[in-house]
Design an enzyme around this catalytic site. Structure first.
Site, PDB file in Angstrom:
ATOM      1  N   HIS A 120      13.277   0.139  24.286  1.00  0.00           N
ATOM      2  CA  HIS A 120      13.241   1.186  23.249  1.00  0.00           C
ATOM      3  C   HIS A 120      11.774   1.552  23.002  1.00  0.00           C
ATOM      4  O   HIS A 120      11.184   1.108  22.033  1.00  0.00           O
ATOM      5  CB  HIS A 120      13.860   0.680  21.945  1.00  0.00           C
ATOM      6  CG  HIS A 120      15.279   0.239  22.079  1.00  0.00           C
ATOM      7  ND1 HIS A 120      15.871  -0.662  21.213  1.00  0.00           N
ATOM      8  CD2 HIS A 120      16.236   0.579  22.975  1.00  0.00           C
ATOM      9  CE1 HIS A 120      17.129  -0.865  21.573  1.00  0.00           C
ATOM     10  NE2 HIS A 120      17.378  -0.127  22.647  1.00  0.00           N
TER      11      HIS A 120
ATOM     12  N   GLU B 235      15.903  16.299  38.037  1.00  0.00           N
ATOM     13  CA  GLU B 235      16.020  14.846  37.925  1.00  0.00           C
ATOM     14  C   GLU B 235      15.468  14.204  39.200  1.00  0.00           C
ATOM     15  O   GLU B 235      15.931  14.508  40.302  1.00  0.00           O
ATOM     16  CB  GLU B 235      17.493  14.450  37.710  1.00  0.00           C
ATOM     17  CG  GLU B 235      17.773  12.971  37.824  1.00  0.00           C
ATOM     18  CD  GLU B 235      16.871  12.095  36.955  1.00  0.00           C
ATOM     19  OE1 GLU B 235      16.826  12.309  35.735  1.00  0.00           O
ATOM     20  OE2 GLU B 235      16.204  11.198  37.512  1.00  0.00           O
TER      21      GLU B 235
HETATM   22  P1  FAD Z   1      16.043   8.563  30.075  1.00  0.00           P
HETATM   23  O1  FAD Z   1      17.464   8.236  29.832  1.00  0.00           O
HETATM   24  O2  FAD Z   1      15.131   7.460  30.434  1.00  0.00           O
HETATM   25  O3  FAD Z   1      16.000   9.706  31.183  1.00  0.00           O
HETATM   26  C1  FAD Z   1      14.784  10.204  31.669  1.00  0.00           C
HETATM   27  C2  FAD Z   1      15.013  10.733  33.081  1.00  0.00           C
HETATM   28  O4  FAD Z   1      13.862  11.488  33.468  1.00  0.00           O
HETATM   29  C3  FAD Z   1      15.183   9.644  34.145  1.00  0.00           C
HETATM   30  O5  FAD Z   1      16.419   9.795  34.788  1.00  0.00           O
HETATM   31  C4  FAD Z   1      14.030   9.889  35.100  1.00  0.00           C
HETATM   32  O6  FAD Z   1      14.354   9.644  36.460  1.00  0.00           O
HETATM   33  C5  FAD Z   1      13.705  11.340  34.866  1.00  0.00           C
HETATM   34  N1  FAD Z   1      12.320  11.688  35.244  1.00  0.00           N
HETATM   35  C6  FAD Z   1      11.182  11.024  34.949  1.00  0.00           C
HETATM   36  N2  FAD Z   1      10.117  11.678  35.438  1.00  0.00           N
HETATM   37  C7  FAD Z   1      10.586  12.783  36.085  1.00  0.00           C
HETATM   38  C8  FAD Z   1       9.977  13.848  36.777  1.00  0.00           C
HETATM   39  N3  FAD Z   1       8.633  13.950  36.883  1.00  0.00           N
HETATM   40  N4  FAD Z   1      10.766  14.796  37.343  1.00  0.00           N
HETATM   41  C9  FAD Z   1      12.123  14.732  37.217  1.00  0.00           C
HETATM   42  N5  FAD Z   1      12.750  13.743  36.541  1.00  0.00           N
HETATM   43  C10 FAD Z   1      11.995  12.782  35.971  1.00  0.00           C
HETATM   44  N6  FAD Z   1      19.489   2.790  23.508  1.00  0.00           N
HETATM   45  C11 FAD Z   1      20.237   2.742  22.389  1.00  0.00           C
HETATM   46  O7  FAD Z   1      20.039   3.540  21.467  1.00  0.00           O
HETATM   47  N7  FAD Z   1      21.251   1.842  22.268  1.00  0.00           N
HETATM   48  C12 FAD Z   1      21.520   0.915  23.219  1.00  0.00           C
HETATM   49  O8  FAD Z   1      22.451   0.129  23.084  1.00  0.00           O
HETATM   50  C13 FAD Z   1      20.703   0.905  24.384  1.00  0.00           C
HETATM   51  N8  FAD Z   1      20.907  -0.009  25.356  1.00  0.00           N
HETATM   52  C14 FAD Z   1      20.209   0.075  26.520  1.00  0.00           C
HETATM   53  C15 FAD Z   1      20.516  -0.820  27.552  1.00  0.00           C
HETATM   54  C16 FAD Z   1      19.915  -0.676  28.800  1.00  0.00           C
HETATM   55  C17 FAD Z   1      20.265  -1.634  29.905  1.00  0.00           C
HETATM   56  C18 FAD Z   1      18.987   0.379  29.015  1.00  0.00           C
HETATM   57  C19 FAD Z   1      18.354   0.583  30.351  1.00  0.00           C
HETATM   58  C20 FAD Z   1      18.646   1.251  27.977  1.00  0.00           C
HETATM   59  C21 FAD Z   1      19.242   1.103  26.716  1.00  0.00           C
HETATM   60  N9  FAD Z   1      18.966   1.969  25.663  1.00  0.00           N
HETATM   61  C22 FAD Z   1      19.699   1.900  24.503  1.00  0.00           C
HETATM   62  C23 FAD Z   1      17.946   3.020  25.767  1.00  0.00           C
HETATM   63  C24 FAD Z   1      18.584   4.386  26.068  1.00  0.00           C
HETATM   64  O9  FAD Z   1      19.230   4.346  27.293  1.00  0.00           O
HETATM   65  C25 FAD Z   1      17.481   5.432  26.019  1.00  0.00           C
HETATM   66  O10 FAD Z   1      17.054   5.502  24.661  1.00  0.00           O
HETATM   67  C26 FAD Z   1      17.920   6.821  26.457  1.00  0.00           C
HETATM   68  O11 FAD Z   1      18.481   6.825  27.730  1.00  0.00           O
HETATM   69  C27 FAD Z   1      16.715   7.750  26.434  1.00  0.00           C
HETATM   70  O12 FAD Z   1      17.099   9.004  26.902  1.00  0.00           O
HETATM   71  P2  FAD Z   1      16.078  10.027  27.565  1.00  0.00           P
HETATM   72  O13 FAD Z   1      16.876  11.185  27.996  1.00  0.00           O
HETATM   73  O14 FAD Z   1      14.948  10.255  26.628  1.00  0.00           O
HETATM   74  O15 FAD Z   1      15.414   9.250  28.781  1.00  0.00           O
END
Ligand code: FAD
Length: 525
Positions: A456, A35
Site C-alpha cells: 500500500h 498496459e
Molecule cells: P495497479 O493496480 O498497480 O496498476 C498499475 C498498472 O500500470 C500495472 O498493471 C502496470 O503494469 C501498469 N504500468 C506501469 N507503468 C506503465 C507504463 N509506463 N505503461 C503502461 N502501463 C504501465 N489494496 C486494498 O485496498 N485492499 C487489499 O486487500 C489489497 N490487497 C492486496 C494484495 C496483494 C497481493 C496485492 C498485490 C495488492 C493488494 N492491494 C490491496 C493493493 C491494490 O491492489 C492496489 O491498491 C491497487 O491495485 C492500485 O490500483 P492502481 O490502478 O493504482 O495500480
C-alpha cells in the site's frame, strides 16, 4: 470539446475508474488505455483468485511478474527460481522492484517494494479488503458530504459488500472473543466487525472477487455501445508523456511485442501506473515538481498466526459450524477464504487497522508432532496495519544517468521509520498479543514485516490544496501547472492512513474524472 481522446496509462482499478466515469459522462469521448503487462484472463482485468484451476492460477501469477517472470528473468541472466542472498521474495503475482539483477532498483531500506505488471494491475491479485478511511485518514480539504458520496460511488464501482461471510459462525465466534477483549475500549461504530470486501457473493456462499473487470463494466461488454469507445492495448509500454510547454499532447508508446514505437495524440492524459512507476514516468517526461516521489508512506505491518482454542471457540460455535466453514473453504481449494474480521481505525483509541482471517492450516509448514501442528479448530492469521507519518525524506528518486531494466531513469528508495512509528508499532504489537491470548495460542509470534510489505504505497504523487511544494497534484488530481495531465492511485493520498487504500483511491479518481468530464462538457448524468 468534440470527440476528445483520453489516454490512460495503467489498467489497474484506478485507470479503469477513470475510463468508466469519463466514458459514462462525456459523449463521443474515446479512451485508449495502455498496459505494459499481458492480459491474464479472458475477461480483461479479472481477479486471478477466481481461476479455479491451481495450475492456471499459478501461470497467471507468473505472467504478472515482469522482470521476475521466467523468460524475462532469464534474459537478465538470472535463472528462474534463483533467490539471491538478502533478496526477499515478492507476493505471488507481484515482482520486487529491487530484484537483484542488472537494471534493478535500489531499495535497501524498503526491500519488499513490489509491483504487478499485467492487465488489471495489482487489482488482479489483491485481497479485496475495502474499508473506508476515517478520522484523520480522510483528506482534510474535501468536505465530508462530498467525500461520503464519493466513497459510495467507489463502493459501487468496486462491488463492495460489507457483510461477506457474515453468516459464518466461526467468524462470529472470533468476533465475540475479540469483542470481549477489546469492545469496551473501542468507540461506537468502530468496534469488531466483518471486513468489507470487493466481490459478488454467489448463491453457493462463495465470492466472485472483483478486479479491474468490474470497474470497467460496460466498457468491456461488447453488447454495450460504450465498449466501442474504449480500447485496451496490453503489452504496450508508455515511454513518455509528450508536452508542448505546459500542455500534454499525447504519449509515446512502445509495442512490447514488436519493439515499435509510436506517438498517440491525446487531449487528456491520466497516469495511473502505480506509486513508483507513475512518478518515474513523469520524471522521464520532464515533469518534475519538487514533491514528486517524496512523502512516501505505507503501512508498517505486524503479523502473527494463532491456533484457535477449542474451549474458547466452543463458547460461541459448534462442531457443525466448523464443518460448514470448512465446506465453504473447500469450494475454492486453490484460494480458500472465509470468515474475515477486522477492527477498524479510530482515533484516538485505536489508530490501527486489524485484519483477522480464518484458515484451517498455517501459512507455513509445521513439523508433525510440534504443539498445535494439528488443531481441530484451525487458525487465524492476524495483521495490524499501522500509520507512517509523511516526511519529505522518505522518497523514491530517479537517476537520469543509470537506466533501469526498461531504460527508465533508475529508482532509489530511501525510507526510515521514526520514533513516532516505532511507538505505534509497539502499542499495536502489545494489542496483537492480547488478541492472540483472547483467541488461543500463538504458533507464529507477532513480527514486524520488512518495509514495503504492505503493498500500500502512498504519498509519492500527493494531492494538495495549494501549490506550495509539498504536493504534486491539485485537489482534482491534476498535476500542478499541467491542466490536462492527471495522476491517479494510492500515491495521491496525502494523509497517514492505516486502512487498505484502494477504495479511497477510487473515490479520489471519481472526483478527478468528474471534474474533467465537467470541463469536457459532460451531458450524461
Ligand atoms: P495497479 O493496480 O498497480 O496498476 C498499475 C498498472 O500500470 C500495472 O498493471 C502496470 O503494469 C501498469 N504500468 C506501469 N507503468 C506503465 C507504463 N509506463 N505503461 C503502461 N502501463 C504501465 N489494496 C486494498 O485496498 N485492499 C487489499 O486487500 C489489497 N490487497 C492486496 C494484495 C496483494 C497481493 C496485492 C498485490 C495488492 C493488494 N492491494 C490491496 C493493493 C491494490 O491492489 C492496489 O491498491 C491497487 O491495485 C492500485 O490500483 P492502481 O490502478 O493504482 O495500480
Amino acid at each position: 470539446m468534440s470527440n476528445p481522446t483520453i489516454a490512460i496509462v495503467g489498467s489497474g482499478p484506478i485507470g479503469s475508474a477513470y475510463a468508466r466515469v469519463l466514458l459514462e459522462q462525456v459523449p463521443n469521448a474515446r479512451v485508449v488505455m495502455f498496459e505494459a503487462g499481458p492480459q491474464l484472463t479472458e475477461v480483461p482485468g479479472e481477479s486471478v483468485r477466481n481461476i479455479p484451476d491451481a495450475g492456471e492460477k499459478a501461470r497467471a501469477r507468473e505472467m504478472s511478474q515482469g522482470p521476475q517472470a521466467g523468460a524475462y528473468r532469464e534474459s537478465l541472466g538470472i535463472p528462474a527460481g534463483t533467490v539471491t542472498e538478502g533478496m526477499f521474495t515478492a507476493r505471488q503475482g507481484t515482482h520486487l522492484l529491487d530484484f537483484g539483477g542488472a537494471g534493478s532498483a535500489h531499495a535497501t531500506s524498503f526491500p519488499a517494494a513490489a509491483a504487478a505488471t499485467n492487465v488489471g494491475g495489482q487489482g488482479a491479485h489483491w485481497t479485496c479488503a475495502t474499508p473506508s478511511p476515517a478520522f484523520s485518514e480522510k483528506i482534510p480539504f474535501i468536505a465530508d458530504d462530498e467525500w461520503d458520496a464519493l466513497i459510495e460511488d467507489a463502493k459501487q464501482l468496486l462491488h463492495v459488500h460489507s457483510a461477506a461471510f457474515a453468516d459464518s459462525k466461526i467468524g462470529e465466534a472470533v468476533r465475540s472473543l475479540l469483542d470481549e477483549e477489546f469492545g469496551a475500549e473501542l468507540p461506537d461504530g468502530y468496534g469488531v466487525g466483518t471486513l468489507p470486501v470487493a466481490g459478488d457473493p454467489q448463491a453457493d456462499g462463495s465470492v466472485r472477487w472483483a478486479g479491474a473487470d468490474v470497474v470497467l463494466g460496460p466498457l468491456i461488454d461488447t453488447d454495450s455501445p460504450l465498449s466501442r469507445q474504449f480500447e485496451l492495448r496490453a503489452l504496450t509500454l508508455v515511454r513518455r508523456v509528450e508536452l508542448d510547454g505546459h500542455r500534454v499532447t499525447g504519449v509515446t508508446v512502445e509495442d512490447l511485442r514488436t519493439g515499435e514505437t509510436s506517438f498517440v495524440a491525446a487531449d487528456i492524459v491520466v497516469v495511473a501506473a502505480d506509486a513508483f512507476r507513475s512518478p518515474q514516468l513523469l520524471w522521464a517526461s520532464g515533469v518534475r515538481p519538487k514533491a514528486l516521489g517524496h512523502y512516501l508512506t505505507e503501512h508498517p505491518v505486524v503479523i502473527s498466526t494463532v491456533a484457535l482454542d477449542a474451549e474458547k471457540m466452543g463458547q460461541y460455535a459448534t462442531a457443525e459450524d466448523l464443518k460448514a466453514e470448512l465446506a465453504r473453504r473447500a469450494q475454492n481449494p486453490a484460494d480458500p477464504v472465509a470468515a474475515v474480521n477486522r477492527i477498524p481505525f479510530s482515533e484516538p483509541e485505536h489508530p490501527f487497522s486489524v485484519q483477522v482471517m480464518y484458515t484451517e492450516t498455517t501459512p507455513f509448514p509445521m513439523e508433525p508432532g510440534t504443539p498445535y501442528a494439528e488443531n481441530s479448530w484451525g487458525y487465524v492469521n492476524m495483521g495490524y496495519g499501522m500509520r507512517k507519518h509523511p516526511r519529505y525524506e522518505d522518497a523514491v528518486t530517479f537517476d537520469d544517468n543509470e537506466p533501469d531494466y526498461r531504460g527508465f531513469p533508475n529508482m532509489t528508495i530511501e525510507y526510515a521509520l521514526t520514533e513516532r512509528e516505532e511507538s505505534e508499532i509497539a502499542r499495536a504489537t502489545e494489542r496483537l498479543r492480547r488478541a492472540g491470548k483472547a483467541l488461543g495460542v500463538f504458533v507464529a509470534e507477532p513480527r514486524l514485516m520488512p518495509n514495503g510489505s504492505s503493498l500500500h504505497y502512498q504519498g509519492t504523487l500527493r494531492m494538495g490544496e495549494t501549490d506550495n511544494g509539498t504536493s504534486v497534484a491539485d485537489q482534482w488530481s491534476r498535476v500542478w501547472g499541467y491542466e490536462n495531465l492527471l495522476v491517479g492511485g494510492n500515491a495521491l493520498i496525502p494523509t497517514a492512513t492505516a486502512m487498505n487504500p484502494t477504495l479511497m483511491s477510487v473515490a479520489i479518481a471519481v472526483r478527478g474524472a468528474r471534474k474533467i468530464a465537467e470541463e469536457l462538457g459532460s451531458t450524461r448524468g
